[in-house]
Design a protein around this motif. Structure first.
Motif, PDB file in Angstrom:
ATOM      1  N   UNK A 122      39.909  28.908  41.442  1.00  0.00           N
ATOM      2  CA  UNK A 122      41.306  29.332  41.274  1.00  0.00           C
ATOM      3  C   UNK A 122      41.392  30.846  41.105  1.00  0.00           C
ATOM      4  N   UNK A 123      40.509  31.407  40.283  1.00  0.00           N
ATOM      5  CA  UNK A 123      40.522  32.856  40.058  1.00  0.00           C
ATOM      6  C   UNK A 123      40.184  33.598  41.355  1.00  0.00           C
ATOM      7  N   UNK A 124      39.221  33.087  42.103  1.00  0.00           N
ATOM      8  CA  UNK A 124      38.843  33.731  43.362  1.00  0.00           C
ATOM      9  C   UNK A 124      40.005  33.703  44.364  1.00  0.00           C
ATOM     10  N   UNK A 125      40.686  32.573  44.398  1.00  0.00           N
ATOM     11  CA  UNK A 125      41.842  32.462  45.297  1.00  0.00           C
ATOM     12  C   UNK A 125      42.929  33.460  44.896  1.00  0.00           C
ATOM     13  N   UNK A 126      43.170  33.575  43.585  1.00  0.00           N
ATOM     14  CA  UNK A 126      44.154  34.550  43.113  1.00  0.00           C
ATOM     15  C   UNK A 126      43.752  35.967  43.441  1.00  0.00           C
ATOM     16  N   UNK A 127      42.447  36.289  43.278  1.00  0.00           N
ATOM     17  CA  UNK A 127      41.964  37.644  43.585  1.00  0.00           C
ATOM     18  C   UNK A 127      42.111  37.955  45.066  1.00  0.00           C
ATOM     19  N   UNK A 128      41.798  36.981  45.913  1.00  0.00           N
ATOM     20  CA  UNK A 128      41.951  37.183  47.354  1.00  0.00           C
ATOM     21  C   UNK A 128      43.413  37.425  47.721  1.00  0.00           C
ATOM     22  N   UNK A 129      44.309  36.709  47.082  1.00  0.00           N
ATOM     23  CA  UNK A 129      45.737  36.887  47.336  1.00  0.00           C
ATOM     24  C   UNK A 129      46.194  38.283  46.931  1.00  0.00           C
ATOM     25  N   UNK A 130      45.704  38.751  45.778  1.00  0.00           N
ATOM     26  CA  UNK A 130      46.084  40.082  45.313  1.00  0.00           C
ATOM     27  C   UNK A 130      45.554  41.164  46.252  1.00  0.00           C
ATOM     28  N   UNK A 131      44.321  40.987  46.736  1.00  0.00           N
ATOM     29  CA  UNK A 131      43.764  41.960  47.682  1.00  0.00           C
ATOM     30  C   UNK A 131      44.579  42.002  48.968  1.00  0.00           C
ATOM     31  N   UNK A 132      45.007  40.838  49.440  1.00  0.00           N
ATOM     32  CA  UNK A 132      45.855  40.796  50.633  1.00  0.00           C
ATOM     33  C   UNK A 132      47.186  41.490  50.392  1.00  0.00           C
ATOM     34  N   UNK A 133      47.738  41.304  49.192  1.00  0.00           N
ATOM     35  CA  UNK A 133      49.003  41.953  48.861  1.00  0.00           C
ATOM     36  C   UNK A 133      48.877  43.469  48.935  1.00  0.00           C
ATOM     37  N   UNK A 134      47.745  43.982  48.474  1.00  0.00           N
ATOM     38  CA  UNK A 134      47.531  45.423  48.448  1.00  0.00           C
ATOM     39  C   UNK A 134      47.225  46.006  49.815  1.00  0.00           C
TER      40      UNK A 134
END
Length: 560
Positions: free
Chosen positions: A79-91
């Protein structure tokens, strides 16, 4: 009774407190309201990370996901990895709205699959996932929509008129009532409840040191909350009429993804709060009909009174409620005193709340009780020179080729004049210069017409199915409940058309004057799908609704 799994117990607990779940969800999203038009900085991303970690931890460890400690840790890390990947995509991408919608929707899809594999995917859990998706779509729209975008009579902050200035009046003056004729400043004639609440939140932001410009944008938290709560209120109404299974799911899906409720989640005016009160009054009226006690009639009085204290047009649910009151009284005519006492209590609460503002302005400044400002025949939107028959039955001159609501002042080929088409077009794209069109968003040249031509047959089908459901014995509705729903529908629809011709301007042909028709139409469709044996009708309704909801989500993603 077989024992429930942890996930089933969690879903059961959450479903028992839907209003609280929606409020908590919106509060968690509230800090993003202070980000102007998707300006997500490091602080915002850090906040997202913390929320994801906390919720992920609760989900994995408190709900007891996984059979071993290693599986729990693995699920949490996932779950944390998925959230981190989403944040990187946002940036890293300019298409932030698409990322913010697609990534959580994928997570919700995975959750649905997981629930299915664990034999916990019921219609109730599907509705919960759709409400979550509906909140997400509304939130993303709010995030990229500023207070001067797609609004109605809001004006600007630090301005001299409009809803924004009206909110600022209460922000600066507390509860000190205006000592002047409210007709002299545009929009001050409205009852003040919505504007009081907005001013109170603005004061809260100021108290904790939020910059004023950001604080004004953060006020959209409230309409976001109201629009989200409407989904729960409508779910309760649907369950009252015993909608269940696939018909319940499809009715809720239509409601969760309907463009009107997404657009209204960004409104700074009083429309969305008045709709919430109207639908809540309907729900409590149905509950009172089932159990005519004080505990059920007092919420009706509050909802109608506060609704009219928000916007006077909330009166439109009152005739249908009166029908139920009269029916129960006549049914119990031999012992009427308890019910008469309830009606007196209802009036004692409802009438002062509903009318004090209008009565005050009538006494002090001779403002008519039902005052609505008239734009004047010189206005470019004026349609009074067209015949009633032409406006109602003429569909030529490009009205169907230009699918967006038309204002010539803002690049459209003509001024919208047909109230039928105005209702449909504003339900999808909002109003002319306030709305979505290829004038400001050329990327809608394909998805806009696609959404319109999906919506037209779907809306017509739902309109027909609503009335069919009210008169068909197969839906098994109580007779007075049928009369109640028909009364609400007809009063609102007739009032809309009367308004269109009493005030013959393009801007009066707007779905915001008839919003409760949307959930009522969805309910009617669901009832008929539940009652019919026609596989063709079900296939058509499910296909059109699925296509409509998908096109709506795509449109708002493209606009962002």
């Amino acid at each position: 009774m077989p024992s429930q799994s942890p996930i089933q117990r969690m879903l059961h607990t959450l479903s028992k407190h839907p209003y609280l779940c929606v409020i908590v969800s919106c509060v968690l999203l509230m800090p993003f309201g202070l980000c102007q038009k998707s300006n997500l900085g490091i602080g915002s991303l850090f906040y997202v990370g913390v929320v994801c970690a906390v919720l992920g931890g609760i989900f994995v460890f408190a709900v007891d996901i996984g059979k071993s400690a290693a599986q729990k840790v693995g699920a949490f890390i996932g779950i944390i990895a998925y959230g981190a990947m989403s944040l990187l995509l946002l940036q890293s991408t300019e298409y932030s709205s698409a990322v913010m919608l697609v990534m959580p929707l994928l997570l919700l899809t995975v959750a649905a699959i997981w629930l299915y594999l664990n034999k916990a995917l019921s219609s109730r859990s599907l509705v919960m996932l759709m409400i979550a998706a509906g909140i997400l779509l509304r939130f993303i729209y709010v995030l990229y929509t500023a207070s001067d975008m797609r609004q109605h009579d809001v004006g600007y902050w630090n301005w001299t008129w409009g809803h924004a200035n009206y909110i600022e009046y209460w922000y600066h003056n507390g509860l000190t009532l205006p000592d002047f004729d409210v007709r002299t400043i545009w929009q001050y004639y409205h009852p003040p409840l919505h504007h009081w609440i907005m001013a109170l939140l603005l004061r809260f932001y100021a108290m904790i040191g939020i910059d004023y410009d950001l604080a004004t944008q953060g006020l959209q938290f409230l309409p976001l909350l109201y629009s989200s709560l409407i989904m729960v209120v409508c779910y309760r109404i649907f369950r009252f009429v015993k909608l269940k299974g696939a018909p319940l799911v499809v009715a809720m899906m239509f409601l969760c993804f309907h463009p009107t409720f997404v657009l209204m989640a960004g409104f700074f005016n009083n429309d969305i709060l008045s709709v919430l009160f109207m639908l809540s009054a309907m729900l409590w009226a149905l509950r009172w009909y089932r159990a005519p006690r004080w505990k059920n009639i007092l919420p009706i009085a509050l909802c109608v009174g506060l609704g009219m204290m928000t916007k006077l047009s909330a009166w439109m649910v009152a005739p249908a409620i009166a029908v139920i009151f009269v029916y129960i009284l006549v049914k119990n005519i031999r012992r009427p005193w308890g019910y008469l006492a309830q009606f007196l209590g209802f009036g004692a609460i409802c009438a002062p709340l509903a009318l004090w503002w209008q009565v005050r302005n009538l006494i002090l400044f001779d403002v008519p009780l039902t005052y609505v400002p008239y734009l004047g025949e010189q206005n470019n939107q004026y349609l009074g020179n067209m015949s009633v028959l032409h406006r109602l039955f003429f569909f030529g001159d490009g009205q169907l080729s230009y699918v967006f609501d038309a204002f010539t002042d803002y690049g459209a080929p003509y001024n919208e004049f047909n109230p039928h088409l105005g209702l449909i077009k504003t339900a999808l794209f909002e109003e002319g210069h306030n709305g979505l069109s290829t004038v400001n968003f050329p990327q809608l040249s394909a998805i806009g017409p696609m959404l319109f031509w999906i919506a037209v047959p779907l809306f017509l089908l739902m309109f027909a199915l609503f009335f069919l459901s009210m008169f068909s014995k197969k839906t098994r509705l109580d007779g007075i409940v049928r009369v109640f729903f028909v009364a609400v529908y007809v009063v609102i629809l007739v009032a809309y058309y009367i308004f269109c011709f009493q005030f013959p301007f393009t801007c009066t042909m707007n779905i915001r004057y008839a919003v409760p028709l949307i959930p009522l139409s969805a309910m009617g469709m669901g009832l008929m799908l539940q009652a019919t044996r026609s596989k063709t009708l079900r296939a058509v309704a499910y296909t059109l609704t699925g296509a409509f909801c998908s096109a709506s989500a795509v449109m708002f993603t493209m606009v962002g």
